[in-house]
Design a protein around this motif. Structure first.
Motif, short mmCIF file in Angstrom:
data_model
loop_
_atom_site.label_atom_id
_atom_site.label_comp_id
_atom_site.label_asym_id
_atom_site.label_seq_id
_atom_site.Cartn_x
_atom_site.Cartn_y
_atom_site.Cartn_z
N LEU A 1 13.88 4.98 5.98
CA LEU A 1 15.19 4.81 5.34
C LEU A 1 15.93 6.14 5.24
CD1 LEU A 1 14.37 2.24 2.52
CD2 LEU A 1 15.79 1.85 4.53
N ARG A 2 15.22 7.18 4.87
CA ARG A 2 15.85 8.52 4.79
C ARG A 2 16.33 8.97 6.15
NH1 ARG A 2 11.04 10.06 1.70
NH2 ARG A 2 11.45 9.36 -0.40
N ASP A 3 15.51 8.73 7.18
CA ASP A 3 15.90 9.08 8.55
C ASP A 3 17.16 8.35 8.97
OD1 ASP A 3 13.73 10.78 8.77
OD2 ASP A 3 12.52 9.36 9.97
N MET A 4 17.22 7.07 8.64
CA MET A 4 18.39 6.27 9.02
C MET A 4 19.64 6.76 8.28
SD MET A 4 16.64 2.48 9.13
CE MET A 4 18.19 1.63 9.30
N GLN A 5 19.50 7.14 7.01
CA GLN A 5 20.65 7.61 6.24
C GLN A 5 21.13 8.96 6.74
OE1 GLN A 5 19.13 7.43 2.24
NE2 GLN A 5 19.97 5.38 1.89
N PRO B 1 0.84 -1.20 0.00
CA PRO B 1 0.00 0.00 0.00
C PRO B 1 0.87 1.26 0.00
CG PRO B 1 -0.73 -1.55 1.69
CD PRO B 1 0.55 -2.08 1.13
N ALA B 2 0.38 2.31 -0.62
CA ALA B 2 1.16 3.54 -0.76
C ALA B 2 1.61 4.10 0.58
CB ALA B 2 0.35 4.58 -1.53
N ASP B 3 0.74 4.05 1.60
CA ASP B 3 1.14 4.61 2.89
C ASP B 3 2.25 3.80 3.54
OD1 ASP B 3 -0.74 2.53 3.26
OD2 ASP B 3 -1.29 3.28 5.24
N LEU B 4 2.25 2.48 3.38
CA LEU B 4 3.34 1.66 3.90
C LEU B 4 4.63 1.98 3.17
CD1 LEU B 4 4.47 -0.61 5.65
CD2 LEU B 4 3.67 -2.23 3.92
N ARG B 5 4.56 2.09 1.87
CA ARG B 5 5.74 2.42 1.07
C ARG B 5 6.33 3.75 1.53
NH1 ARG B 5 7.06 5.48 -3.27
NH2 ARG B 5 8.59 4.64 -4.70
N ASP B 6 5.47 4.76 1.72
CA ASP B 6 5.92 6.07 2.17
C ASP B 6 6.59 6.00 3.54
OD1 ASP B 6 4.93 7.12 -0.18
OD2 ASP B 6 3.08 7.87 0.72
N GLN B 7 6.02 5.21 4.44
CA GLN B 7 6.59 5.07 5.79
C GLN B 7 7.98 4.42 5.73
OE1 GLN B 7 3.91 3.02 8.47
NE2 GLN B 7 2.18 4.28 7.81
N VAL B 8 8.12 3.41 4.91
CA VAL B 8 9.41 2.73 4.78
C VAL B 8 10.44 3.68 4.20
CG1 VAL B 8 10.64 0.88 3.56
CG2 VAL B 8 8.42 0.41 4.64
#
Length: 80
Positions: free
Chosen positions: A73-77, A62-69
């Motif tokens: 990932l951006r936060d971790m980077q 789902p789009a919202d799950l994709r956005d959360q992931v």
């Protein structure tokens, strides 16, 4: 009609399912499957698994799950 036998049919079942056999070999296995209950059952199991895997590979998150992931990932980077 040449019955290829259970050993050959079972050994080449995966290739048969994916239509990767030479025409004569595929025909021999198809003829064997028409008369052998045991091999036909194995063929149906293989076919069912193949179709389920193909369907699963086409599903999308789902789009919202994709956005959360992606956000995570951006936060971790950025925290490196």
């Amino acid at each position: 009609m040449t019955d290829c036998g259970c050993d050959k049919a079972k050994a080449e079942l995966e290739e048969y399912l994916h239509q990767e056999l030479a025409e004569q070999d595929a025909q021999d296995i198809a003829e064997h499957l028409a008369t052998c209950t045991d091999c036909t059952e194995e063929h149906l199991v293989g076919l069912t698994l193949t179709l389920k895997v193909q369907k699963a590979c086409q599903e999308k998150a789902p789009a919202d799950l994709r956005d959360q992931v992606l956000l995570r990932l951006r936060d971790m980077q950025s925290s490196r």
